[in-house]
Scaffold this motif. Structure first.
Motif, PDB file in Angstrom:
ATOM      1  N   UNK A 103       0.790  -1.335   0.085  1.00 23.83           N
ATOM      2  CA  UNK A 103       0.157   0.113  -0.060  1.00 23.83           C
ATOM      3  C   UNK A 103       0.950   1.193   0.051  1.00 23.83           C
ATOM      4  N   UNK A 104       2.159   1.294   0.052  1.00 26.93           N
ATOM      5  CA  UNK A 104       2.969   2.421   0.002  1.00 26.93           C
ATOM      6  C   UNK A 104       2.834   3.229  -1.500  1.00 26.93           C
ATOM      7  N   UNK A 105       3.019   4.338  -1.416  1.00 29.14           N
ATOM      8  CA  UNK A 105       2.655   5.275  -2.551  1.00 29.14           C
ATOM      9  C   UNK A 105       3.717   5.029  -3.430  1.00 29.14           C
ATOM     10  N   UNK A 106       3.188   4.523  -4.724  1.00 25.15           N
ATOM     11  CA  UNK A 106       4.207   4.752  -5.890  1.00 25.15           C
ATOM     12  C   UNK A 106       4.762   3.097  -6.130  1.00 25.15           C
ATOM     13  N   UNK A 107       4.262   2.458  -5.013  1.00 24.28           N
ATOM     14  CA  UNK A 107       4.994   1.053  -5.173  1.00 24.28           C
ATOM     15  C   UNK A 107       4.108   0.143  -6.282  1.00 24.28           C
ATOM     16  N   UNK A 108       4.823  -0.800  -6.612  1.00 18.09           N
ATOM     17  CA  UNK A 108       4.337  -1.922  -7.851  1.00 18.09           C
ATOM     18  C   UNK A 108       3.829  -3.258  -7.136  1.00 18.09           C
ATOM     19  N   UNK A 109       2.869  -3.786  -7.478  1.00 16.69           N
ATOM     20  CA  UNK A 109       2.675  -5.144  -6.733  1.00 16.69           C
ATOM     21  C   UNK A 109       3.678  -5.960  -7.123  1.00 16.69           C
ATOM     22  N   UNK A 110       4.142  -6.947  -6.115  1.00 18.05           N
ATOM     23  CA  UNK A 110       5.043  -8.048  -6.564  1.00 18.05           C
ATOM     24  C   UNK A 110       4.322  -9.078  -7.246  1.00 18.05           C
ATOM     25  N   UNK A 111       5.125  -9.723  -8.044  1.00 18.05           N
ATOM     26  CA  UNK A 111       4.698 -10.873  -9.015  1.00 18.05           C
ATOM     27  C   UNK A 111       5.176 -12.026  -8.241  1.00 18.05           C
ATOM     28  N   UNK A 112       3.944 -12.931  -8.016  1.00 14.43           N
ATOM     29  CA  UNK A 112       4.654 -13.903  -6.915  1.00 14.43           C
ATOM     30  C   UNK A 112       4.223 -15.313  -8.056  1.00 14.43           C
ATOM     31  N   UNK A 113       4.793 -16.287  -7.551  1.00 15.55           N
ATOM     32  CA  UNK A 113       4.746 -17.682  -7.996  1.00 15.55           C
ATOM     33  C   UNK A 113       3.184 -18.017  -7.944  1.00 15.55           C
ATOM     34  N   UNK A 114       2.768 -18.865  -9.217  1.00  9.60           N
ATOM     35  CA  UNK A 114       1.302 -19.130  -8.964  1.00  9.60           C
ATOM     36  C   UNK A 114       1.088 -20.400  -7.785  1.00  9.60           C
ATOM     37  N   UNK A 115      -0.023 -20.256  -7.139  1.00 11.96           N
ATOM     38  CA  UNK A 115      -0.189 -21.124  -6.175  1.00 11.96           C
ATOM     39  C   UNK A 115      -0.900 -22.418  -6.921  1.00 11.96           C
ATOM     40  N   UNK A 116      -0.273 -23.410  -6.440  1.00 15.97           N
ATOM     41  CA  UNK A 116      -0.873 -24.652  -6.812  1.00 15.97           C
ATOM     42  C   UNK A 116      -2.207 -25.363  -5.715  1.00 15.97           C
ATOM     43  N   UNK A 117      -3.253 -25.514  -6.146  1.00 16.18           N
ATOM     44  CA  UNK A 117      -4.371 -26.200  -5.206  1.00 16.18           C
ATOM     45  C   UNK A 117      -4.501 -27.371  -5.637  1.00 16.18           C
ATOM     46  N   UNK A 118      -4.451 -28.273  -4.564  1.00 18.96           N
ATOM     47  CA  UNK A 118      -4.757 -29.739  -4.730  1.00 18.96           C
ATOM     48  C   UNK A 118      -6.486 -29.748  -4.922  1.00 18.96           C
ATOM     49  N   UNK A 119      -6.719 -30.644  -6.062  1.00 19.48           N
ATOM     50  CA  UNK A 119      -8.030 -31.061  -6.483  1.00 19.48           C
ATOM     51  C   UNK A 119      -8.553 -32.018  -5.395  1.00 19.48           C
ATOM     52  N   UNK A 120      -9.701 -31.924  -4.941  1.00 21.62           N
ATOM     53  CA  UNK A 120     -10.329 -32.812  -3.926  1.00 21.62           C
ATOM     54  C   UNK A 120     -11.583 -33.446  -4.914  1.00 21.62           C
ATOM     55  N   UNK A 121     -11.851 -34.731  -4.951  1.00 22.57           N
ATOM     56  CA  UNK A 121     -13.197 -35.299  -5.804  1.00 22.57           C
ATOM     57  C   UNK A 121     -14.173 -34.675  -4.759  1.00 22.57           C
ATOM     58  N   UNK A 122     -15.227 -34.191  -5.871  1.00 21.02           N
ATOM     59  CA  UNK A 122     -16.400 -33.789  -5.227  1.00 21.02           C
ATOM     60  C   UNK A 122     -17.080 -35.037  -4.434  1.00 21.02           C
TER      61      UNK A 122
END
Length: 155
Positions: A103-122
């Motif tokens: 939230x700092x003025x003039x800062x750019x959001x950081x690019x982070x690694x994608x999050x892997x989500x485990x799929x659970x059968x329904x």
């Protein structure tokens, strides 16, 4: 002189700009800018000869040339940042720096690694949906009767 033989503040730090790929980019930029400015000059000569539509093109071609310079300059800046980032990552004596708050003025959001989500059968493996079971029986019947039409299904 540093360990890598590159003296800070000299053109040695920009050596990555003289690789074959970058030389091709530089040449393409110069050719496009000269060509676009030449086309703009040609349109000015046509406009002064009485073609009023050429006044618009006389303005448009230099704008295209400016856009090419802008894209080239932006690519150089991005490549320089990547090169500096690689140099910082390779350096062992660089202390870890905490990221600035988002939230700092003039800062750019950081690019982070994608999050892997485990799929659970329904549904659990034992509990089978009745509609799914009927559809699977229908598909099995179609597979067993390759010449049959869907309207021939007895179920």
């Amino acid at each position: 002189m540093s360990e890598s033989g590159v003296v800070p503040g000299t053109l040695d730090t920009m050596r990555w700009l003289w690789t074959p790929a970058w030389i091709a980019r530089h040449v393409a930029m110069v050719v496009l800018v000269v060509g676009f400015l030449g086309l703009g000059w040609w349109q000015i000569s046509r406009a002064t000869a009485g073609n009023s539509l050429s006044w618009g093109y006389a303005v448009e071609w230099p704008v295209f040339a400016g856009f090419v310079v802008y894209v080239w300059w932006r690519e150089v800046k991005l490549a320089r940042r990547r090169a500096q980032g690689d140099a910082v990552a390779d350096s062992a004596e660089v202390p870890a720096v905490e990221p600035a708050p988002a939230d700092a003025a003039g800062s750019r959001p950081a690019v982070r690694r994608p999050v892997r989500v485990a799929r659970v059968p329904a549904a659990a493996a034992g509990a089978e949906d009745a509609d799914l079971a009927a559809y699977n029986r229908y598909l099995s019947w179609l597979n067993a009767n390759p010449g049959a039409r869907p309207g021939d299904y007895p179920g």
